[in-house]
Design a protein around this motif. Structure first.
Motif, PDB file in Angstrom:
ATOM      1  N   SER A 141      36.821  79.287 136.964  1.00 20.99           N
ATOM      2  CA  SER A 141      35.496  79.688 136.501  1.00 20.99           C
ATOM      3  C   SER A 141      35.639  80.091 135.039  1.00 20.99           C
ATOM      4  N   GLU A 142      35.096  79.264 134.142  1.00 20.39           N
ATOM      5  CA  GLU A 142      35.297  79.466 132.703  1.00 20.39           C
ATOM      6  C   GLU A 142      34.712  80.797 132.245  1.00 20.39           C
ATOM      7  N   VAL A 143      35.539  81.580 131.528  1.00 26.33           N
ATOM      8  CA  VAL A 143      35.079  82.869 131.013  1.00 26.33           C
ATOM      9  C   VAL A 143      34.932  82.856 129.501  1.00 26.33           C
ATOM     10  N   LEU A 144      35.693  82.031 128.818  1.00 26.52           N
ATOM     11  CA  LEU A 144      35.512  81.916 127.369  1.00 26.52           C
ATOM     12  C   LEU A 144      35.976  80.561 126.878  1.00 26.52           C
ATOM     13  N   ARG A 145      35.429  80.198 125.718  1.00 21.69           N
ATOM     14  CA  ARG A 145      35.730  78.901 125.117  1.00 21.69           C
ATOM     15  C   ARG A 145      35.742  79.067 123.605  1.00 21.69           C
ATOM     16  N   PHE A 146      36.684  78.378 122.961  1.00 20.32           N
ATOM     17  CA  PHE A 146      36.786  78.379 121.501  1.00 20.32           C
ATOM     18  C   PHE A 146      36.882  76.932 121.048  1.00 20.32           C
ATOM     19  N   ASP A 147      35.823  76.452 120.395  1.00 19.96           N
ATOM     20  CA  ASP A 147      35.807  75.093 119.843  1.00 19.96           C
ATOM     21  C   ASP A 147      36.334  75.136 118.420  1.00 19.96           C
ATOM     22  N   LEU A 148      37.342  74.296 118.142  1.00 21.71           N
ATOM     23  CA  LEU A 148      37.916  74.254 116.801  1.00 21.71           C
ATOM     24  C   LEU A 148      37.098  73.283 115.960  1.00 21.71           C
ATOM     25  N   VAL A 149      36.188  73.821 115.172  1.00 15.96           N
ATOM     26  CA  VAL A 149      35.287  72.976 114.388  1.00 15.96           C
ATOM     27  C   VAL A 149      35.809  72.726 112.969  1.00 15.96           C
ATOM     28  N   GLU A 150      36.805  73.471 112.574  1.00 21.34           N
ATOM     29  CA  GLU A 150      37.363  73.341 111.230  1.00 21.34           C
ATOM     30  C   GLU A 150      38.078  71.993 111.065  1.00 21.34           C
ATOM     31  N   GLU A 151      38.010  71.435 109.869  1.00 20.97           N
ATOM     32  CA  GLU A 151      38.713  70.184 109.563  1.00 20.97           C
ATOM     33  C   GLU A 151      40.149  70.512 109.142  1.00 20.97           C
ATOM     34  N   PHE A 152      41.107  69.876 109.789  1.00 23.00           N
ATOM     35  CA  PHE A 152      42.516  70.041 109.424  1.00 23.00           C
ATOM     36  C   PHE A 152      43.011  68.686 108.927  1.00 23.00           C
ATOM     37  N   SER A 153      42.944  68.461 107.622  1.00 22.18           N
ATOM     38  CA  SER A 153      43.183  67.119 107.092  1.00 22.18           C
ATOM     39  C   SER A 153      44.662  66.751 106.972  1.00 22.18           C
ATOM     40  N   ILE A 154      45.544  67.731 106.813  1.00 18.43           N
ATOM     41  CA  ILE A 154      46.963  67.400 106.623  1.00 18.43           C
ATOM     42  C   ILE A 154      47.868  68.109 107.632  1.00 18.43           C
ATOM     43  N   GLU A 155      47.311  68.999 108.437  1.00 20.37           N
ATOM     44  CA  GLU A 155      48.123  69.815 109.334  1.00 20.37           C
ATOM     45  C   GLU A 155      48.601  69.008 110.544  1.00 20.37           C
ATOM     46  N   THR A 156      49.800  69.353 111.018  1.00 16.36           N
ATOM     47  CA  THR A 156      50.377  68.675 112.180  1.00 16.36           C
ATOM     48  C   THR A 156      50.688  69.659 113.316  1.00 16.36           C
ATOM     49  N   ALA A 157      50.316  70.927 113.119  1.00 13.74           N
ATOM     50  CA  ALA A 157      50.511  71.956 114.133  1.00 13.74           C
ATOM     51  C   ALA A 157      49.367  72.957 114.029  1.00 13.74           C
ATOM     52  N   LEU A 158      48.908  73.442 115.186  1.00 13.91           N
ATOM     53  CA  LEU A 158      47.850  74.446 115.219  1.00 13.91           C
ATOM     54  C   LEU A 158      48.249  75.597 116.134  1.00 13.91           C
ATOM     55  N   VAL A 159      48.036  76.811 115.656  1.00 10.78           N
ATOM     56  CA  VAL A 159      48.049  77.961 116.561  1.00 10.78           C
ATOM     57  C   VAL A 159      46.592  78.105 116.980  1.00 10.78           C
ATOM     58  N   VAL A 160      46.311  77.756 118.218  1.00 10.53           N
ATOM     59  CA  VAL A 160      44.936  77.711 118.699  1.00 10.53           C
ATOM     60  C   VAL A 160      44.426  79.114 119.001  1.00 10.53           C
ATOM     61  N   CYS A 161      45.218  79.874 119.761  1.00  8.68           N
ATOM     62  CA  CYS A 161      44.793  81.217 120.136  1.00  8.68           C
ATOM     63  C   CYS A 161      46.004  82.066 120.495  1.00  8.68           C
ATOM     64  N   GLU A 162      45.746  83.352 120.635  1.00 11.85           N
ATOM     65  CA  GLU A 162      46.760  84.288 121.108  1.00 11.85           C
ATOM     66  C   GLU A 162      46.148  85.125 122.224  1.00 11.85           C
ATOM     67  N   ILE A 163      46.922  85.347 123.246  1.00  7.81           N
ATOM     68  CA  ILE A 163      46.546  86.281 124.304  1.00  7.81           C
ATOM     69  C   ILE A 163      47.534  87.428 124.167  1.00  7.81           C
ATOM     70  N   TYR A 164      47.015  88.610 123.887  1.00  7.52           N
ATOM     71  CA  TYR A 164      47.925  89.701 123.541  1.00  7.52           C
ATOM     72  C   TYR A 164      47.565  90.986 124.280  1.00  7.52           C
ATOM     73  N   ARG A 165      48.590  91.831 124.391  1.00  8.35           N
ATOM     74  CA  ARG A 165      48.463  93.105 125.084  1.00  8.35           C
ATOM     75  C   ARG A 165      47.836  94.128 124.135  1.00  8.35           C
TER      76      ARG A 165
END
Length: 195
Positions: A141-165
């Motif tokens: 049951s989906e509780v949250l969503r993060f759409d990555l709308v930013e343009e990454f023209s040269i990047e080859t790695a993304l830190v999408v999110c962090e789940i932290y204490r």
């Protein structure tokens, strides 16, 4: 109803959620590069110093489960074809050791440099967190969503999110930060030794 987040937003996760499905999805834009486009989701399980405690704290297609069983990668999707989640990580909050402070969720492009690929060729990327009703519930049951709308023209790695204490609670941080250097750069940043 799921909460849609913008980059930089932080929200608390429900204290009663014991198992979470972290689904990541994306589409590949039309391009004539010839090579398949293989994106890979990973999780870095981090201590208070922001580094992995051991090499086994790097969960990816080559190490699908954490030693303590708290994080499971359900497998590598090499094409990203189809609708819905392309790769999934499952987090069992009841099994996370007390010295773990953060879980960084990342996406990288396999052999990006050799294939001349980058995240500028990817669209509709997202991460969603869903409450699992039981260990076999692969939709949740989906509780949250993060759409990555930013343009990454040269990047080859993304830190999408962090789940932290945060004290006794877990929070979600919509990071959406791009990096050059692919998986090797992320591994180095998080203290995983790459040869």
């Amino acid at each position: 109803m799921a909460v849609n987040l913008a980059k930089g937003q932080r929200v608390s996760l429900d204290k009663t959620m014991t198992m979470a499905l972290v689904g990541l999805g994306w589409d590949v834009n039309q391009y004539d590069g010839g090579a398949d486009f293989d994106l890979d989701a990973s999780a870095f399980v981090l201590g208070a110093n922001g580094k992995v405690r051991t090499e086994k704290d790097f969960i990816f297609y080559g190490n699908l489960k954490s030693v303590d069983g708290s994080i499971t990668h359900t497998g590598d999707n090499r094409t990203g074809a189809g609708d819905g989640d392309d790769e999934v990580l499952i987090i069992d909050f009841t099994k996370i050791p007390p010295d773990v402070q953060k879980i960084a969720i990342t996406v990288t492009i396999y052999e990006a440099q050799e294939r001349r690929q980058n995240f500028g060729q990817v669209s509709n990327a997202y991460v969603r967190v869903a409450r699992m009703s039981n260990p076999e519930d692969m939709v949740g049951s989906e509780v949250l969503r993060f759409d990555l709308v930013e343009e990454f023209s040269i990047e080859t790695a993304l830190v999408v999110c962090e789940i932290y204490r945060n004290g006794a609670d877990w929070k979600f941080n919509a990071v959406g930060a791009g990096y050059q250097g692919g998986l090797a750069a992320l591994c180095q940043s998080y203290g995983v030794d790459v040869e």
